[in-house]
Write a protein that holds these residues in place. Structure first.
Motif, PDB file in Angstrom:
ATOM      1  N   ARG A 180       0.951  -0.971  -0.076  1.00 37.04           N
ATOM      2  CA  ARG A 180       0.006   0.015  -0.009  1.00 37.04           C
ATOM      3  C   ARG A 180       0.655   1.286   0.231  1.00 37.04           C
ATOM      4  O   ARG A 180       1.878   1.278   0.132  1.00 37.04           O
ATOM      5  N   CYS A 181       0.297   2.315  -0.154  1.00 36.03           N
ATOM      6  CA  CYS A 181       0.930   3.798  -0.373  1.00 36.03           C
ATOM      7  C   CYS A 181       1.486   3.954   1.175  1.00 36.03           C
ATOM      8  O   CYS A 181       0.904   3.543   2.117  1.00 36.03           O
ATOM      9  N   CYS A 224       0.355   9.099  -5.054  1.00 36.26           N
ATOM     10  CA  CYS A 224       0.253   7.993  -4.772  1.00 36.26           C
ATOM     11  C   CYS A 224      -1.037   7.376  -4.982  1.00 36.26           C
ATOM     12  O   CYS A 224      -2.065   7.795  -4.465  1.00 36.26           O
ATOM     13  N   GLU A 227      -3.082   3.652  -4.984  1.00 32.41           N
ATOM     14  CA  GLU A 227      -3.195   2.195  -4.547  1.00 32.41           C
ATOM     15  C   GLU A 227      -3.842   1.248  -5.645  1.00 32.41           C
ATOM     16  O   GLU A 227      -4.986   1.838  -6.263  1.00 32.41           O
ATOM     17  N   LYS A 228      -3.337   0.405  -6.094  1.00 36.31           N
ATOM     18  CA  LYS A 228      -3.863  -0.718  -7.117  1.00 36.31           C
ATOM     19  C   LYS A 228      -4.416  -1.946  -6.489  1.00 36.31           C
ATOM     20  O   LYS A 228      -4.473  -2.826  -7.268  1.00 36.31           O
ATOM     21  N   HIS A 232       0.930  -0.288  -5.679  1.00 38.11           N
ATOM     22  CA  HIS A 232       0.684   1.059  -5.896  1.00 38.11           C
ATOM     23  C   HIS A 232       1.484   1.658  -6.617  1.00 38.11           C
ATOM     24  O   HIS A 232       2.702   1.135  -7.162  1.00 38.11           O
TER      25      HIS A 232
END
Length: 233
Positions: A70-71, A182, A184-185, A190
């Motif tokens: 995560r970021c 940033c 998140e994916k 991310h």
């Protein structure tokens, strides 16, 4: 983790998509006829450029540098003074930014409306296809000005229902600043973008060094920074 090979392939493909969007194509053996077409083209309006910019942001976001997890949680500048931040900032170094490959010599000028108090950013760059100056203006505001004064949201005029976020990580206001985004994916980790910008178009090395020291203190990797094209400032 950096997907450099994947980014490189997508970078080339997406740049080509942009060129098609504005009505031209990549130069090849028929380059002379294409050059005639470019010279006779109508320069896109502000609205058209804004829509193209939105399309680039949406399509090219996946081509950013990707990291696992995560970021990271980064500190907010609690005493961020927006009035001191106003004015022009010149792009010097950054992580790969796919949509910025359509232009060079980027700068952003923060402007505060005297009547409404609203803030906008005028983005100036030189088109890599037509080699002409272009301008995109975005509106900037803060969702939590008291709690998170250095975290910003921007919208594009004439493009409804679109907004995106970024933040100022560190700045001395007078010579350098660090802007950061940033996204998140999910399971894909991310993506991050880092920009080093300066008040001067051609700052001394000491200014860039100060910004990089601030990045190190924040735990931001310098490895992915690339020098920006500043040849037309």
């Amino acid at each position: 983790m950096r997907l450099s090979d994947s980014v490189s392939r997508k970078h080339r493909c997406c740049t080509h998509l942009y060129i098609i969007d504005i009505g031209t194509s990549c130069f090849n053996k028929r380059g002379l006829s294409y050059q005639r077409t470019i010279r006779n083209m109508t320069v896109p309006s502000q609205t058209t450029i804004s829509i193209i910019f939105l399309g680039l942001c949406a399509v090219l976001t996946h081509a950013q540098i990707r990291f696992e997890g995560r970021c990271p949680k980064l500190p907010v500048i609690k005493d961020f003074a927006f009035d001191r931040y106003l004015g022009r900032w010149f792009d010097q170094e950054k992580y790969f930014v796919a949509y910025q490959t359509v232009g060079r010599c980027w700068s952003g000028t923060y402007i505060k409306d005297k009547n409404s108090g609203k803030i906008s950013v005028r983005l100036d760059f030189r088109d890599v296809v037509l080699n002409r100056p272009n301008v995109i203006t975005v509106d900037v505001f803060r969702k939590k000005p008291d709690e998170e004064p250095s975290r910003l949201t921007y919208t594009i005029p004439n493009v409804p229902l679109y907004e995106d976020n970024y933040e100022v990580l560190a700045t001395d206001y007078k010579s350098w600043t660090i802007e950061y985004a940033c996204v998140e994916k999910g399971l894909l980790g991310h993506t991050r973008i880092v920009w080093i910008l300066t008040r001067s178009p051609h700052p001394p090395y000491e200014v860039i060094r100060e910004a990089k020291v601030a990045l190190i203190h924040l735990g931001i990797d310098l490895e992915y920074l690339e020098k920006s094209d500043t040849s037309c400032y």
